[in-house]
Design a protein around this motif. Structure first.
Motif, PDB file in Angstrom:
ATOM      1  N   HIS A 161      -8.819   6.720  -0.557  1.00 24.12           N
ATOM      2  CA  HIS A 161      -9.444   8.318   0.847  1.00 24.12           C
ATOM      3  C   HIS A 161      -9.648   8.976   0.575  1.00 24.12           C
ATOM      4  O   HIS A 161      -9.625  10.108   1.427  1.00 24.12           O
ATOM      5  CB  HIS A 161      -7.751   7.679   1.106  1.00 24.12           C
ATOM      6  CG  HIS A 161      -6.995   6.590   1.940  1.00 24.12           C
ATOM      7  ND1 HIS A 161      -7.708   5.563   2.330  1.00 24.12           N
ATOM      8  CD2 HIS A 161      -5.542   6.380   0.919  1.00 24.12           C
ATOM      9  CE1 HIS A 161      -6.758   4.795   2.862  1.00 24.12           C
ATOM     10  NE2 HIS A 161      -5.564   4.283   2.003  1.00 24.12           N
ATOM     11  N   ASN A 181       0.571  -1.561  -0.087  1.00 21.84           N
ATOM     12  CA  ASN A 181      -0.132   0.104   0.113  1.00 21.84           C
ATOM     13  C   ASN A 181       1.229   1.528   0.094  1.00 21.84           C
ATOM     14  O   ASN A 181       0.470   2.760  -0.258  1.00 21.84           O
ATOM     15  CB  ASN A 181      -0.711  -0.261   1.476  1.00 21.84           C
ATOM     16  CG  ASN A 181      -2.188   0.950   1.146  1.00 21.84           C
ATOM     17  OD1 ASN A 181      -2.909   1.137   0.553  1.00 21.84           O
ATOM     18  ND2 ASN A 181      -1.634   1.698   1.813  1.00 21.84           N
ATOM     19  N   ASP A 219      -8.860   1.129   3.364  1.00 18.41           N
ATOM     20  CA  ASP A 219      -7.752  -0.215   3.276  1.00 18.41           C
ATOM     21  C   ASP A 219      -8.638  -1.304   3.028  1.00 18.41           C
ATOM     22  O   ASP A 219      -8.394  -2.472   2.538  1.00 18.41           O
ATOM     23  CB  ASP A 219      -6.424   0.373   3.150  1.00 18.41           C
ATOM     24  CG  ASP A 219      -5.580   1.314   2.701  1.00 18.41           C
ATOM     25  OD1 ASP A 219      -5.886   1.507   1.305  1.00 18.41           O
ATOM     26  OD2 ASP A 219      -4.941   2.010   2.751  1.00 18.41           O
ATOM     27  N   HIS A 267      -4.112   5.096  -5.369  1.00 17.13           N
ATOM     28  CA  HIS A 267      -5.218   4.341  -4.399  1.00 17.13           C
ATOM     29  C   HIS A 267      -5.890   5.744  -3.202  1.00 17.13           C
ATOM     30  O   HIS A 267      -6.813   6.051  -2.959  1.00 17.13           O
ATOM     31  CB  HIS A 267      -5.176   3.182  -3.641  1.00 17.13           C
ATOM     32  CG  HIS A 267      -4.016   3.457  -2.179  1.00 17.13           C
ATOM     33  ND1 HIS A 267      -3.023   3.841  -2.101  1.00 17.13           N
ATOM     34  CD2 HIS A 267      -4.666   3.818  -1.145  1.00 17.13           C
ATOM     35  CE1 HIS A 267      -3.042   3.917  -0.813  1.00 17.13           C
ATOM     36  NE2 HIS A 267      -3.672   3.427  -0.714  1.00 17.13           N
TER      37      HIS A 267
END
Ligand code: FES
Ligand SMILES: [Fe+2]
Length: 353
Positions: A176, A165, A282, A171
């Motif tokens: 987020h 991550n 996540d 992402h």
């Protein structure tokens, strides 16, 4: 005694390295407690000189768990079942109803390093000695930072899959919902250490502030992340494999002191709340994703393959498996889970409907 291993859902096992098994304030002098990491039942205990110890849990006499009723006497731990004693090396030192000790009664012990507020144990599947030491984080005792604010999470994901991550800059916008994504400026590795430098714009009521996020992965289970720009903050994070498919992550948050304890702790709490919120966003992605051996990447995705190559050094035993897609198990009870930001990401044009 070797313990049973749960089958891995990934093309890798558990990595070797230093991993947090507890935080220092959670193990008192003279205390013993049960833990489960590295797919093994463990006992943690702190002797009367203050040194922490980690060993396999089961007494070699008749298998009692030393973390459930084992007592610390001086620098030894005493089994609750028949009173046998073991020292810091796991050697039997006393059988109270026998003249002799039992030389075959040996418990596997793990090297321990206590620093940065954590008790770290060294895991190697074949018991080899530590290949490095965890770096001391200078800010913790330097007097300029306050903290820690502590949080912790348990996730049904392998440790490498979670760690990946960090290099996934794209992402942030979709999971987020951040207006800006970090720009990775540098990603380098040197032996067990990987460093990443990134810049990020933070929108504030008084305009955009240029910030930085610089992280050091100190082996497979320890990372130090420094955020600067608005307020200097520090995140000392530790992820530990419970087994090949389950990971515990502990966060210790520090903020640069602003001279007022109340302000420090409210800034620390806000920082922790934001990181924890992102972590929880996540989680459903990690738990439900497949591991793809050959992901189809965009040219400006983060350094995924460099990260994987660096991480691969920590695996001692290879898993031979030709598949290129490693799905999660079928979890009926989790079928309806949806990442929290599914609607928010539609705003950014990623929805197919
Ligand atoms: S099982 Fe530990 S002393 Fe007997
Ligand atoms: Fe994330």
């Amino acid at each position: 005694m070797s313990q049973q291993s749960a089958p891995s859902r990934y093309p890798f096992t558990m990595p070797s390295g230093w991993f947090a098994v507890a935080e220092s304030p959670d193990l008192d002098v003279g205390q013993s407690k049960a833990a489960y990491y590295f797919d093994s039942h463990l006992v943690l205990w702190r002797d009367e000189t203050g040194t922490a110890h980690v060993s396999d849990a089961f007494c070699p006499h008749l298998g009692a768990h030393l973390g459930h009723g084992g007592t610390v006497e001086g620098c030894e731990i005493k089994c609750p079942f028949h009173g046998w004693k073991f020292d810091a090396e796991g050697t039997n030192t006393d059988i109270p109803y026998s003249e002799r000790t039992n030389g075959r009664a040996q418990i596997r012990v793990y090297p321990v390093l206590e620093r940065n507020g954590f008790i770290y144990a060294w895991y190697h599947p074949h018991g080899e000695a530590p290949a490095w030491e965890v770096t001391e984080v200078a800010e913790i005792d330097g007097g300029e930072f306050s903290g820690p604010k502590r949080t912790n999470h348990l996730v049904q994901v392998g440790i490498q899959e979670m760690a990946e991550n960090a290099v996934d800059s794209a992402h942030f916008r979709y999971v987020h919902n951040t207006a800006e994504v970090p720009v990775i400026e540098k990603y380098e590795s040197d032996g067990h250490v990987a460093t990443m430098e990134s810049s990020q714009k933070f929108p504030t009521p008084r305009g955009v502030v240029n910030g930085r996020i610089d992280s050091i992965a100190d082996g497979p289970g320890v990372s130090i992340i420094r955020f600067s720009g608005i307020i200097d903050t520090l995140l000392v994070s530790a992820s530990t494999p419970i087994d090949a498919n389950t990971t515990q992550t502990r966060f210790n948050f520090y903020v640069r002191s602003m001279g007022d304890d109340k302000l420090n702790s409210s800034v620390g709490a806000a920082f922790a709340a934001e990181v924890d919120k992102q972590f929880k966003e996540d989680m459903p992605i990690w738990e439900h994703k497949a591991h793809l051996v050959r992901p189809a990447l965009a040219d400006n995705d983060g350094p995924f393959m460099k990260f994987r190559k660096w991480y691969a050094q920590f695996y001692v035993d290879a898993i031979i498996d030709d598949r290129t897609v490693f799905p999660p198990p079928y979890w009926p009870e989790k079928m309806d889970e949806t990442p929290a930001k599914a609607t928010a990401s539609a705003k950014h044009g990623t929805s197919t409907d």
